[in-house]
Design an enzyme around this catalytic site. Sequence first.
Site, PDB file in Angstrom:
ATOM      1  N   SER A 265       0.842  -1.193   0.000  1.00  0.00           N
ATOM      2  CA  SER A 265       0.000   0.000   0.000  1.00  0.00           C
ATOM      3  C   SER A 265       0.876   1.240   0.000  1.00  0.00           C
ATOM      4  CB  SER A 265      -0.933  -0.005   1.211  1.00  0.00           C
ATOM      5  OG  SER A 265      -0.315   0.665   2.290  1.00  0.00           O
ATOM      6  N   LYS A 266       0.261   2.355  -0.349  1.00  0.00           N
ATOM      7  CA  LYS A 266       1.017   3.592  -0.475  1.00  0.00           C
ATOM      8  C   LYS A 266       1.684   3.986   0.838  1.00  0.00           C
ATOM      9  CE  LYS A 266      -1.532   5.171  -4.381  1.00  0.00           C
ATOM     10  NZ  LYS A 266      -2.688   5.889  -4.851  1.00  0.00           N
ATOM     11  N   ARG A 267       1.083   3.611   1.932  1.00  0.00           N
ATOM     12  CA  ARG A 267       1.657   3.962   3.232  1.00  0.00           C
ATOM     13  C   ARG A 267       2.904   3.143   3.564  1.00  0.00           C
ATOM     14  NH1 ARG A 267      -3.648   3.970   3.918  1.00  0.00           N
ATOM     15  NH2 ARG A 267      -3.594   1.800   4.545  1.00  0.00           N
ATOM     16  N   ASP A 268       3.071   2.012   2.884  1.00  0.00           N
ATOM     17  CA  ASP A 268       4.219   1.155   3.192  1.00  0.00           C
ATOM     18  C   ASP A 268       5.549   1.843   2.906  1.00  0.00           C
ATOM     19  OD1 ASP A 268       2.679  -0.909   4.122  1.00  0.00           O
ATOM     20  OD2 ASP A 268       2.450  -1.827   2.154  1.00  0.00           O
TER      21      ASP A 268
END
Length: 507
Positions: A265-268
């Site tokens: 995910s983009k937060r990773d």
Amino acid sequence: MEKKVRLRYAPSPTGAQHIGGIRTALFNYLFVKKHGGELILRSEDTDQSRFVEGAEEFVINSCKYAGIEFDEGIHVGGPYAPYRQSERKDIYKKYVQQLIDNGNAYYAFDTPEELEEMRNRMITEGNPSPAYDHITRQYMKNSVALSQDEVEKKLVNNEPYVIRIKMPRNEEIKFNDLIRGWVTFNSSQLDDKVLFKSDGMPTYHLANVVDDYLMKITHVVRGEEWLPSAPTHVMTYKFFGWENEMPQFAHLPLILKPEGNGKLSKRDGDKYGFPLYALEWKEQNISGLKEKGFLPEAFINFIALLGWHPGGDKEIFTKEELIQEFSFERVGKSGARFDPEKAKWINQQHIKMKSGVELAELLQPTLQKNNVIADTAYIIKVCELMKDRAVFIPDLYEFGYYFFNDIKSYDTETIKKKWKPERTEIFLQLIATIDTVDNFTEQNIEAVVKAFMTEYKLGMGEVMPLFRVALAGGLQGPPVFAMMDVLGKKKSVARLQFAVEKFNTLQ
Ligand code: GLU
């Protein structure tokens, strides 16, 4: 005659293109280059509510950085222009009309409230999200269920409508995916997707199929998230009578978190301190791999390995090798694990493959940022010496800052452990001897220092760590004599002399 291979990368400009998007672009590119085909950049911007200003430029610039070149597209034009779907609005009207005329699509006048009401009414445990499909359409306000008169009246009154595809009941839809093999769906499981919206814009599904047909696309290469849409597309080709022109599909595997537990995910990116984007985009709070010091050749090497591998142990590929060896047979079906450590290692290998001249050029922005002014020949030498240690380009400076600046701090622990004030004289004598070396090369310095140490019975461990601290501040760094060679006689001698004084004050 073999059809010319034509592929398109067709992002929707709804945000910053992340590494998943660029992988799609790269696989399109590698396949095109391998087969001498053409690559198109198309903007699928039919959903105006999700349009993000600057997203197209971000794709163009990210691809440019990665070395992914397009033959046609929004930024370069071409024989099938325009390549932006919002500029092709009028084209789609004609095609959707064709589907209506053939009975393969229909007008639907249902209001959002009516759709909601249908869903609430039909919801059961076994069917938690009832669809607009071959069953429910019979009970809704559309040109299948209503009389012709009623429909005409609504059209004349300009009642808002969408146009939906009329999915047949119980038909097998099959296609041969280049990565997955035969994929089969039953049409009864598919909903009557909207093809044309009330704002006069087509949806992705219609525009995508019409454009792929008109632009003579031979292969559709895209992410796995589009696999559920593929049967609708296949059906649409059939309804238009374009079965023979239908492109071949290749649905790329998901990109998974490093631990393999779910989709990346983009937060990773924040979690691993590793940007998931090619470029920085300040307004969107996005950091880029380019700015972090990723070489484009390492970037595409690492991106290519997200799902593809030609077999064997080889991990480092040049762009030419990627093109030569790429094939969809070697792309896996199961998710590809994203591994930031491996990405760094790949970058390190590509840095090692570069010459000092190339690295010196690449280091320029970092040097400028740090207000370093130095001779090019000198920078080249530093790069050659430091390149085995650098993971990212700025490391060449960060790890070797003492080649360009005064030493920030000395490793006092080593000094306390190793320095003996009674050796002051002998060290100063050794330094004076170093000052007599005429041709100041690594070998000559080493020969002189070693002869001196033998004569005065000094062990390596009594001299080298101290020299290292004197020249670089700490114990890390390249070989001592190589360091002196690069620093030059004047600076080396000055640093050694200064250090002896310093060591004594620290005692
Ligand atoms: N516009 C779609 C996207 O944003 C492209 C899907 C396709 O290539 O068909 O990914």
